[in-house]
Design an enzyme around this catalytic site. Structure first.
Site, PDB file in Angstrom:
ATOM      1  CD  GLU A  50      -2.781  -1.166  -0.092  1.00  0.00           C
ATOM      2  OE1 GLU A  50      -3.081  -0.097  -0.654  1.00  0.00           O
ATOM      3  OE2 GLU A  50      -3.116  -2.288  -0.537  1.00  0.00           O
ATOM      4  CG  ASP A  84      -3.572  -3.390  -6.778  1.00  0.00           C
ATOM      5  OD1 ASP A  84      -4.215  -2.406  -6.371  1.00  0.00           O
ATOM      6  OD2 ASP A  84      -2.587  -3.841  -6.181  1.00  0.00           O
TER       7      ASP A  84
END
Length: 287
Positions: free
Chosen positions: A44, A137
């Site tokens: 992250e 993602d």
């Protein structure tokens, strides 16, 4: 304070992760949780650091028991290459993490068991994140690709539908291959809830996209793309034809004859300032 160091202040831990931390301590699985936490954090931070490099507005970095979310205040109007690099900046962290772990094991700074566990978690998180299901993602990449070929609103809806179809296949695969794998069922449930929330907020997502386009930064358009519409077409329907990364001129026709060419800001102004969502686009000509 260095802008990258300030990212630490934006890290938030979900209550479920605190709960799992307590369970891990009680059940003597703290090492496994720490490795997962470390991999997710680096992943992250990769997203957040790349976003900060492009001067994106970062809201928070939320760490979950089985993943994380780097929340930003950007709504589809950034250049394509920026969104692509920010999305890929998380998964690419897993590459150097594998290399670093191998070196640490090679020089006996990590035991074989820890190295093996780290590699397993790293590859598993990498693979899960590349599933083309929102908000992973892979789902963000799917959405980004769809916005190249469809208007923003339609691309967003198709992304959700595709994600739900792929999630159904994932659930079927879990039921057949690993029905006793509780963590996979939890991930599937989290993805389903996220997709339902995204579907309910699809109009809000569209409004944020248009608002930022109306009030936000300018100069991020890749090309000028005219849109031809009938004079009777409602203003909202015209706005739903807007693409990300394209500046639009609106060609208004009536009885197959061109009446006028409007700038997109005129249409956005009519929608937000004059509240003419259901009014015909042709009315703007006479106004």
């Amino acid at each position: 304070m260095n802008k990258y160091v300030s990212l630490v202040m934006k890290i938030h831990i979900h209550p479920l992760l605190w709960l799992m931390s307590g369970v891990a301590v009680v059940t003597a699985h703290f090492q496994q949780l720490f490795l997962l936490f470390f991999i997710v954090l680096v992943h992250e931070l990769g997203h957040a650091a790349m976003a900060l490099f492009f001067s994106w507005r970062i809201k928070q970095i939320l760490l979950l028991p089985f993943g994380g979310v780097a929340e930003v205040e950007e709504h589809g109007n950034r250049p394509f290459h920026e969104e692509l690099l920010v999305t890929l900046a998380g998964p690419i962290q897993h590459v150097w993490l594998l290399g670093a772990a191998f070196i640490l094991w090679k020089y006996h700074w990590l035991s074989f068991d820890v190295w093996q566990m780290f590699v397993h978690y790293n590859i598993a998180l990498f693979a899960i994140n590349f599933l083309p299901i929102w908000p992973l993602d892979g789902g963000k990449l799917l959405f980004l690709v769809l916005t190249r070929y469809f208007p923003f609103s339609k691309a967003h809806e198709r992304m959700i539908v595709c994600s739900l179809a792929l999630l159904a296949l994932l659930v079927a695969a879990i039921a057949i291959i690993a029905p006793a794998q509780i963590d996979l069922w939890i991930i599937a449930l989290f993805l389903f809830v996220s997709l339902m929330k995204e579907w309910k907020q699809r109009r809000y997502v569209m409004m944020r996209f248009l608002l930022e386009r109306y009030y936000g930064k300018k100069g991020h358009y890749e090309k000028l793309q005219p849109i031809t519409v009938e004079a009777s077409e409602p203003v909202l329907k015209v706005l739903q034809q807007f693409y990300r990364g394209q500046k639009h001129s609106i060609i208004v026709v009536k009885n197959k004859k061109e009446q006028m060419i409007l700038d997109e800001n005129e249409v956005l102004h009519a929608f937000f300032a004059e509240r003419q969502a259901d009014g015909a686009i042709g009315n703007l000509i006479y106004a």
